[in-house]
Design an enzyme around this catalytic site. Structure first.
Site, PDB file in Angstrom:
ATOM      1  N   VAL A 196       0.837  -1.199   0.000  1.00  0.00           N
ATOM      2  CA  VAL A 196       0.000   0.000   0.000  1.00  0.00           C
ATOM      3  C   VAL A 196       0.878   1.258   0.000  1.00  0.00           C
ATOM      4  O   VAL A 196       0.549   2.262  -0.638  1.00  0.00           O
ATOM      5  CB  VAL A 196      -0.963   0.012   1.219  1.00  0.00           C
ATOM      6  CG1 VAL A 196      -1.758   1.310   1.282  1.00  0.00           C
ATOM      7  CG2 VAL A 196      -1.905  -1.181   1.159  1.00  0.00           C
ATOM      8  N   CYS A 197       2.022   1.191   0.682  1.00  0.00           N
ATOM      9  CA  CYS A 197       2.899   2.354   0.842  1.00  0.00           C
ATOM     10  C   CYS A 197       3.263   3.031  -0.473  1.00  0.00           C
ATOM     11  O   CYS A 197       3.136   4.255  -0.595  1.00  0.00           O
ATOM     12  CB  CYS A 197       4.160   1.980   1.613  1.00  0.00           C
ATOM     13  SG  CYS A 197       3.822   1.334   3.272  1.00  0.00           S
TER      14      CYS A 197
END
Length: 187
Positions: free
Chosen positions: A46-47
């Site tokens: 997700v980062c």
């Protein structure tokens, strides 16, 4: 316990920015608006979607006098390696702070102690070094950069116009409210 109006503690950290390492301190954030954007770790899932979205909108934050600082428990060396190997991260122009000791992450209250990683936390910090808005997500939930920008703009407006407040979904140029007895029960 709320972190609103908490002053950021003194810190000194190494960051990776535009192909160089640089030192970031409490003094270097004072005098301008800042966003501290905590995330769990480099080379994750997700980062990069969040950091890439920030990179795509970085100029909008700069236009309103706001610096972005992404922060994870990785070192500045790992940030460089990630930028060198990943196109999405390679386009980042804002400072990527390394916090391997977790001191900054703990100061903002987003450390997951048993994992040594940060939660997803976004903090709007005024030029005096005080937290004015924040949100913290579980690590599986990505954030919305457009809403983060709107929060910075609203915090700046309220700081400049102390007698006015920003209603839900307020954006620059929209109508604000002046709190008074006349408004009670009318909204």
């Amino acid at each position: 316990m709320s972190l609103i109006n908490k002053k950021v503690s003194d810190f000194k950290a190494q960051a990776y920015q535009n192909g160089e390492f640089k030192e970031v301190t409490l003094d270097s954030i004072k005098g301008k608006w800042s966003v501290f954007f905590f995330y769990p770790a480099d080379f994750t899932f997700v980062c990069p979607t969040e950091l890439g979205d920030l990179a795509d909108n970085y100029s909008k934050f700069q236009e309103i006098g706001c610096e972005i600082y992404s922060v994870s428990a990785d070192t500045h060396f790992v940030h460089k390696a990630w930028a060198d190997t990943t196109e999405t991260i390679g386009k980042i122009k804002y400072p990527m702070i390394g916090d391997p000791t977790g001191a900054i992450i703990r100061d903002f209250g987003v450390m997951i102690e048993e994992e040594g990683l940060a939660l997803r936390g976004s903090f709007v910090v005024n030029p005096e070094g005080e937290i004015k808005a924040y949100e913290i997500h579980d690590n599986g939930i990505g954030r919305n950069v457009d809403e983060l920008l709107r929060k910075v703009q609203a915090a700046q407006f309220v700081a400049e116009h102390g007698d006015q407040v920003c209603p839900a979904k307020w954006t620059p140029g929209a109508e604000t409210l002046t709190p008074s007895l006349d408004l009670v029960g009318k909204l």
